[in-house]
Scaffold this motif. Structure first.
Motif, PDB file in Angstrom:
ATOM      1  N   PRO A  10      10.223  -7.910 -28.027  1.00 34.81           N
ATOM      2  CA  PRO A  10       9.313  -6.865 -27.760  1.00 34.81           C
ATOM      3  C   PRO A  10       8.562  -6.693 -28.897  1.00 34.81           C
ATOM      4  CG  PRO A  10      11.288  -5.873 -28.362  1.00 34.81           C
ATOM      5  CD  PRO A  10      11.604  -7.259 -28.230  1.00 34.81           C
ATOM      6  N   LEU A  11       8.686  -7.355 -30.076  1.00 37.70           N
ATOM      7  CA  LEU A  11       7.804  -7.347 -31.258  1.00 37.70           C
ATOM      8  C   LEU A  11       8.187  -8.326 -32.120  1.00 37.70           C
ATOM      9  CD1 LEU A  11       9.279  -4.802 -33.689  1.00 37.70           C
ATOM     10  CD2 LEU A  11      10.608  -5.645 -31.895  1.00 37.70           C
ATOM     11  N   ALA A  12       7.315  -8.772 -33.156  1.00 34.01           N
ATOM     12  CA  ALA A  12       7.470  -9.890 -34.035  1.00 34.01           C
ATOM     13  C   ALA A  12       8.317  -9.303 -35.282  1.00 34.01           C
ATOM     14  CB  ALA A  12       6.102 -10.120 -34.551  1.00 34.01           C
ATOM     15  N   GLY A  13       9.131 -10.168 -35.671  1.00 39.81           N
ATOM     16  CA  GLY A  13       9.994  -9.794 -36.949  1.00 39.81           C
ATOM     17  C   GLY A  13      10.952 -11.021 -36.818  1.00 39.81           C
ATOM     18  N   SER A  14      12.256 -10.512 -37.607  1.00 44.75           N
ATOM     19  CA  SER A  14      13.176 -11.474 -38.188  1.00 44.75           C
ATOM     20  C   SER A  14      14.272 -11.059 -37.361  1.00 44.75           C
ATOM     21  CB  SER A  14      13.561 -11.474 -39.416  1.00 44.75           C
ATOM     22  OG  SER A  14      14.619 -12.250 -39.825  1.00 44.75           O
ATOM     23  N   VAL A  15      15.217 -11.920 -36.660  1.00 46.33           N
ATOM     24  CA  VAL A  15      16.330 -11.997 -36.041  1.00 46.33           C
ATOM     25  C   VAL A  15      17.387 -11.812 -36.934  1.00 46.33           C
ATOM     26  CG1 VAL A  15      18.038 -13.029 -34.536  1.00 46.33           C
ATOM     27  CG2 VAL A  15      15.609 -13.482 -34.012  1.00 46.33           C
ATOM     28  N   GLN A  16      17.880 -10.654 -36.818  1.00 38.96           N
ATOM     29  CA  GLN A  16      19.062 -10.063 -37.535  1.00 38.96           C
ATOM     30  C   GLN A  16      20.412 -10.603 -37.047  1.00 38.96           C
ATOM     31  OE1 GLN A  16      18.993  -8.401 -40.698  1.00 38.96           O
ATOM     32  NE2 GLN A  16      16.984  -9.488 -40.469  1.00 38.96           N
ATOM     33  N   ILE A  32      21.309  -7.222 -26.674  1.00 37.67           N
ATOM     34  CA  ILE A  32      21.531  -9.008 -26.681  1.00 37.67           C
ATOM     35  C   ILE A  32      21.113  -9.373 -28.015  1.00 37.67           C
ATOM     36  CG2 ILE A  32      21.252  -9.092 -23.942  1.00 37.67           C
ATOM     37  CD1 ILE A  32      18.123  -9.832 -24.675  1.00 37.67           C
ATOM     38  N   VAL A  33      20.151  -8.781 -28.707  1.00 36.37           N
ATOM     39  CA  VAL A  33      19.920  -8.944 -29.966  1.00 36.37           C
ATOM     40  C   VAL A  33      19.107  -8.180 -30.933  1.00 36.37           C
ATOM     41  CG1 VAL A  33      17.747 -10.480 -31.283  1.00 36.37           C
ATOM     42  CG2 VAL A  33      18.645 -11.512 -28.918  1.00 36.37           C
ATOM     43  N   THR A  34      19.192  -8.161 -32.275  1.00 38.95           N
ATOM     44  CA  THR A  34      18.523  -7.265 -33.131  1.00 38.95           C
ATOM     45  C   THR A  34      17.508  -8.055 -33.849  1.00 38.95           C
ATOM     46  OG1 THR A  34      20.961  -5.852 -33.238  1.00 38.95           O
ATOM     47  CG2 THR A  34      19.270  -5.421 -34.705  1.00 38.95           C
ATOM     48  N   ILE A  35      16.384  -7.211 -33.824  1.00 41.52           N
ATOM     49  CA  ILE A  35      15.371  -7.824 -34.671  1.00 41.52           C
ATOM     50  C   ILE A  35      14.843  -6.651 -35.677  1.00 41.52           C
ATOM     51  CG2 ILE A  35      12.838  -8.489 -34.562  1.00 41.52           C
ATOM     52  CD1 ILE A  35      13.365  -9.329 -31.570  1.00 41.52           C
ATOM     53  N   THR A  42      15.495  -3.038 -34.676  1.00 39.26           N
ATOM     54  CA  THR A  42      15.103  -2.571 -33.365  1.00 39.26           C
ATOM     55  C   THR A  42      16.150  -3.578 -32.708  1.00 39.26           C
ATOM     56  OG1 THR A  42      12.999  -2.323 -33.862  1.00 39.26           O
ATOM     57  CG2 THR A  42      13.863  -2.741 -31.454  1.00 39.26           C
ATOM     58  N   GLU A  43      16.977  -2.683 -31.667  1.00 37.75           N
ATOM     59  CA  GLU A  43      17.914  -3.355 -30.626  1.00 37.75           C
ATOM     60  C   GLU A  43      17.119  -3.715 -29.546  1.00 37.75           C
ATOM     61  OE1 GLU A  43      21.003  -0.727 -29.733  1.00 37.75           O
ATOM     62  OE2 GLU A  43      21.986  -1.057 -31.852  1.00 37.75           O
ATOM     63  N   VAL A  44      17.335  -4.957 -29.119  1.00 37.03           N
ATOM     64  CA  VAL A  44      16.352  -5.795 -27.882  1.00 37.03           C
ATOM     65  C   VAL A  44      17.998  -5.459 -26.714  1.00 37.03           C
ATOM     66  CG1 VAL A  44      15.474  -7.498 -26.715  1.00 37.03           C
ATOM     67  CG2 VAL A  44      15.249  -7.155 -29.062  1.00 37.03           C
ATOM     68  N   HIS A  45      17.270  -4.922 -25.744  1.00 31.08           N
ATOM     69  CA  HIS A  45      18.494  -4.741 -24.544  1.00 31.08           C
ATOM     70  C   HIS A  45      18.052  -5.733 -23.361  1.00 31.08           C
ATOM     71  CE1 HIS A  45      20.579  -1.326 -26.383  1.00 31.08           C
ATOM     72  NE2 HIS A  45      19.293  -1.133 -27.002  1.00 31.08           N
ATOM     73  N   ALA A  46      18.871  -6.007 -22.402  1.00 31.02           N
ATOM     74  CA  ALA A  46      18.704  -6.932 -21.499  1.00 31.02           C
ATOM     75  C   ALA A  46      17.763  -6.136 -20.361  1.00 31.02           C
ATOM     76  CB  ALA A  46      19.868  -7.625 -20.757  1.00 31.02           C
ATOM     77  N   VAL A  68      10.667 -16.067 -26.441  1.00 30.04           N
ATOM     78  CA  VAL A  68      11.975 -16.206 -25.617  1.00 30.04           C
ATOM     79  C   VAL A  68      13.223 -16.120 -26.473  1.00 30.04           C
ATOM     80  CG1 VAL A  68      13.339 -17.653 -24.200  1.00 30.04           C
ATOM     81  CG2 VAL A  68      10.818 -17.477 -23.779  1.00 30.04           C
ATOM     82  N   LEU A  69      13.879 -15.181 -26.403  1.00 26.12           N
ATOM     83  CA  LEU A  69      15.045 -15.014 -27.082  1.00 26.12           C
ATOM     84  C   LEU A  69      16.391 -15.627 -26.497  1.00 26.12           C
ATOM     85  CD1 LEU A  69      14.939 -11.429 -27.828  1.00 26.12           C
ATOM     86  CD2 LEU A  69      14.297 -13.145 -29.462  1.00 26.12           C
ATOM     87  N   LEU A  70      16.516 -15.587 -25.020  1.00 28.11           N
ATOM     88  CA  LEU A  70      17.509 -16.076 -24.417  1.00 28.11           C
ATOM     89  C   LEU A  70      17.312 -16.098 -23.002  1.00 28.11           C
ATOM     90  CD1 LEU A  70      19.288 -13.918 -23.056  1.00 28.11           C
ATOM     91  CD2 LEU A  70      20.089 -13.254 -25.307  1.00 28.11           C
ATOM     92  N   THR A  71      18.161 -16.867 -22.289  1.00 32.88           N
ATOM     93  CA  THR A  71      17.872 -17.075 -20.588  1.00 32.88           C
ATOM     94  C   THR A  71      18.970 -16.528 -20.045  1.00 32.88           C
ATOM     95  OG1 THR A  71      16.397 -18.745 -21.129  1.00 32.88           O
ATOM     96  CG2 THR A  71      17.353 -18.477 -18.921  1.00 32.88           C
TER      97      THR A  71
END
Length: 73
Positions: A10-16, A32-35, A42-46, A68-71
């Motif tokens: 949802p935003l540009a950054g570094s995957v933590q 699913i991912v933290t950026i 920022t927590e990214v939710h499915a 794309v983070l994941l599929t």
């Protein structure tokens, strides 16, 4: 370009952290991912549900908005 089942940044950054594994079942709303961007995490939710069939990033990767983070399938 994102396709069906792709979860995107949802935003540009570094995957933590990548908080799921291949084959894991996820539901809408699962983390699913933290950026990190500008020292804020920022927590990214499915958005959808399914099984993780591909992970396109790893901790330390830089991502742009819409990457794309994941599929899920």
């Amino acid at each position: 370009m994102a396709g069906a089942g792709d979860e995107v940044a949802p935003l540009a950054g570094s995957v933590q952290s990548v908080d799921v594994t291949l084959g894991q079942a996820v539901k809408a709303g699962d983390k699913i991912v933290t950026i990190e961007a500008m020292k804020m995490k920022t927590e990214v939710h499915a958005h959808g549900e399914g099984k993780v069939v591909a992970i396109a990033v790893k901790a330390g990767d830089s991502v742009d908005t819409g990457a794309v983070l994941l599929t899920l399938a």
